[in-house]
Design a protein around this motif. Structure first.
Motif, mmCIF file in Angstrom:
data_model
loop_
_atom_site.group_PDB
_atom_site.id
_atom_site.type_symbol
_atom_site.label_atom_id
_atom_site.label_comp_id
_atom_site.label_asym_id
_atom_site.label_seq_id
_atom_site.Cartn_x
_atom_site.Cartn_y
_atom_site.Cartn_z
ATOM 1 N N MET A 1 0.814 -1.199 0.000
ATOM 2 C CA MET A 1 0.000 0.000 0.000
ATOM 3 C C MET A 1 0.853 1.256 0.000
ATOM 4 O O MET A 1 0.976 1.946 -0.970
ATOM 5 N N ASP A 2 1.454 1.562 1.161
ATOM 6 C CA ASP A 2 2.227 2.772 1.360
ATOM 7 C C ASP A 2 3.699 2.424 1.435
ATOM 8 O O ASP A 2 4.367 2.711 2.407
ATOM 9 N N GLU A 3 4.216 1.781 0.396
ATOM 10 C CA GLU A 3 5.573 1.288 0.495
ATOM 11 C C GLU A 3 6.617 2.377 0.630
ATOM 12 O O GLU A 3 7.728 2.128 1.048
ATOM 13 N N GLY A 4 6.289 3.637 0.339
ATOM 14 C CA GLY A 4 7.269 4.700 0.401
ATOM 15 C C GLY A 4 7.204 5.561 1.641
ATOM 16 O O GLY A 4 7.873 6.566 1.709
ATOM 17 N N THR A 5 6.427 5.201 2.625
ATOM 18 C CA THR A 5 6.298 6.092 3.781
ATOM 19 C C THR A 5 7.511 6.027 4.677
ATOM 20 O O THR A 5 7.840 5.001 5.247
ATOM 21 N N ALA A 6 8.187 7.147 4.760
ATOM 22 C CA ALA A 6 9.290 7.410 5.683
ATOM 23 C C ALA A 6 10.474 6.469 5.599
ATOM 24 O O ALA A 6 11.038 6.103 6.602
ATOM 25 N N PRO A 7 10.898 6.020 4.388
ATOM 26 C CA PRO A 7 12.052 5.131 4.370
ATOM 27 C C PRO A 7 13.344 5.841 4.713
ATOM 28 O O PRO A 7 14.002 5.475 5.669
ATOM 29 N N ALA A 8 13.689 6.876 3.980
ATOM 30 C CA ALA A 8 14.946 7.578 4.225
ATOM 31 C C ALA A 8 14.862 8.445 5.468
ATOM 32 O O ALA A 8 15.828 8.608 6.190
ATOM 33 N N ALA A 9 13.698 9.011 5.717
ATOM 34 C CA ALA A 9 13.545 9.933 6.838
ATOM 35 C C ALA A 9 13.467 9.211 8.178
ATOM 36 O O ALA A 9 13.653 9.830 9.214
ATOM 37 N N ALA A 10 13.222 7.917 8.168
ATOM 38 C CA ALA A 10 13.022 7.182 9.411
ATOM 39 C C ALA A 10 14.221 7.270 10.344
ATOM 40 O O ALA A 10 14.061 7.461 11.534
ATOM 41 N N GLY A 11 15.422 7.155 9.808
ATOM 42 C CA GLY A 11 16.595 7.202 10.658
ATOM 43 C C GLY A 11 17.360 8.504 10.567
ATOM 44 O O GLY A 11 18.369 8.666 11.224
ATOM 45 N N GLN A 12 16.877 9.423 9.756
ATOM 46 C CA GLN A 12 17.585 10.689 9.552
ATOM 47 C C GLN A 12 17.534 11.545 10.813
ATOM 48 O O GLN A 12 16.525 11.611 11.501
ATOM 49 N N ASP A 13 18.661 12.214 11.094
ATOM 50 C CA ASP A 13 18.744 13.113 12.237
ATOM 51 C C ASP A 13 17.788 14.280 12.020
ATOM 52 O O ASP A 13 17.880 14.992 11.014
ATOM 53 N N ILE A 14 16.889 14.485 12.937
ATOM 54 C CA ILE A 14 15.859 15.518 12.805
ATOM 55 C C ILE A 14 16.487 16.900 12.671
ATOM 56 O O ILE A 14 16.002 17.732 11.903
ATOM 57 N N ALA A 15 17.562 17.151 13.367
ATOM 58 C CA ALA A 15 18.217 18.464 13.313
ATOM 59 C C ALA A 15 18.745 18.766 11.914
ATOM 60 O O ALA A 15 18.908 19.931 11.552
ATOM 61 N N GLN A 16 19.013 17.746 11.134
ATOM 62 C CA GLN A 16 19.536 17.927 9.787
ATOM 63 C C GLN A 16 18.432 18.041 8.734
ATOM 64 O O GLN A 16 18.707 18.324 7.575
ATOM 65 N N MET A 17 17.192 17.816 9.139
ATOM 66 C CA MET A 17 16.069 17.849 8.196
ATOM 67 C C MET A 17 15.576 19.277 7.998
ATOM 68 O O MET A 17 15.598 20.079 8.928
ATOM 69 N N SER A 18 15.124 19.555 6.784
ATOM 70 C CA SER A 18 14.458 20.836 6.553
ATOM 71 C C SER A 18 13.080 20.762 7.204
ATOM 72 O O SER A 18 12.600 19.671 7.555
ATOM 73 N N PHE A 19 12.439 21.912 7.334
ATOM 74 C CA PHE A 19 11.088 21.933 7.892
ATOM 75 C C PHE A 19 10.166 21.041 7.065
ATOM 76 O O PHE A 19 9.388 20.256 7.615
ATOM 77 N N GLU A 20 10.274 21.142 5.752
ATOM 78 C CA GLU A 20 9.415 20.369 4.860
ATOM 79 C C GLU A 20 9.659 18.871 4.987
ATOM 80 O O GLU A 20 8.710 18.081 4.980
ATOM 81 N N GLU A 21 10.918 18.468 5.134
ATOM 82 C CA GLU A 21 11.235 17.050 5.320
ATOM 83 C C GLU A 21 10.680 16.541 6.647
ATOM 84 O O GLU A 21 10.120 15.444 6.714
ATOM 85 N N ALA A 22 10.848 17.333 7.698
ATOM 86 C CA ALA A 22 10.353 16.936 9.019
ATOM 87 C C ALA A 22 8.834 16.824 9.019
ATOM 88 O O ALA A 22 8.271 15.880 9.576
ATOM 89 N N LEU A 23 8.174 17.763 8.367
ATOM 90 C CA LEU A 23 6.711 17.730 8.296
ATOM 91 C C LEU A 23 6.234 16.523 7.504
ATOM 92 O O LEU A 23 5.292 15.837 7.911
ATOM 93 N N ALA A 24 6.890 16.216 6.385
ATOM 94 C CA ALA A 24 6.522 15.048 5.584
ATOM 95 C C ALA A 24 6.727 13.755 6.383
ATOM 96 O O ALA A 24 5.895 12.840 6.330
ATOM 97 N N ALA A 25 7.823 13.682 7.126
ATOM 98 C CA ALA A 25 8.085 12.499 7.947
ATOM 99 C C ALA A 25 7.030 12.371 9.043
ATOM 100 O O ALA A 25 6.550 11.263 9.336
#
Length: 89
Positions: free
Chosen positions: A1-25
């Motif tokens: 179904m949702d095979e693409g939900t949060a694969p790369a963002a799952a382990g990414q350091d939140i401090a390194q994420m843009s606002f848009e990436e964090a919101l999408a995650a």
């Protein structure tokens, strides 16, 4: 179904994420939790990560809001200048 939900963002350091990436995650986590098909332990981990993402997004929104200037009007209703958003008065 949702095979693409949060694969790369799952382990990414939140401090390194843009606002848009964090919101999408965060949105991906909410969708996973709402589906209700995640085991309890994983749900708890997802919730904790979601809370950290929410806090990071809120912090960035607060910082952006503090940078916004509001328009100051004089007694006659005319614009008299600007002041930082967080300044009282």
């Amino acid at each position: 179904m949702d095979e693409g939900t949060a694969p790369a963002a799952a382990g990414q350091d939140i401090a390194q994420m843009s606002f848009e990436e964090a919101l999408a995650a965060l949105e991906a986590i909410v969708q996973q939790l709402e589906r209700g098909d995640v085991p309890l332990d994983q749900s708890i981990s997802l919730y904790e990560r979601g809370e950290a993402l929410r806090a990071a997004c809120q912090q960035r929104l607060d910082a952006a809001q503090a940078r916004i200037e509001s328009i100051v009007t004089g007694a006659d209703g005319r614009v008299s200048g600007t002041r930082p958003f967080d300044t009282e008065g």
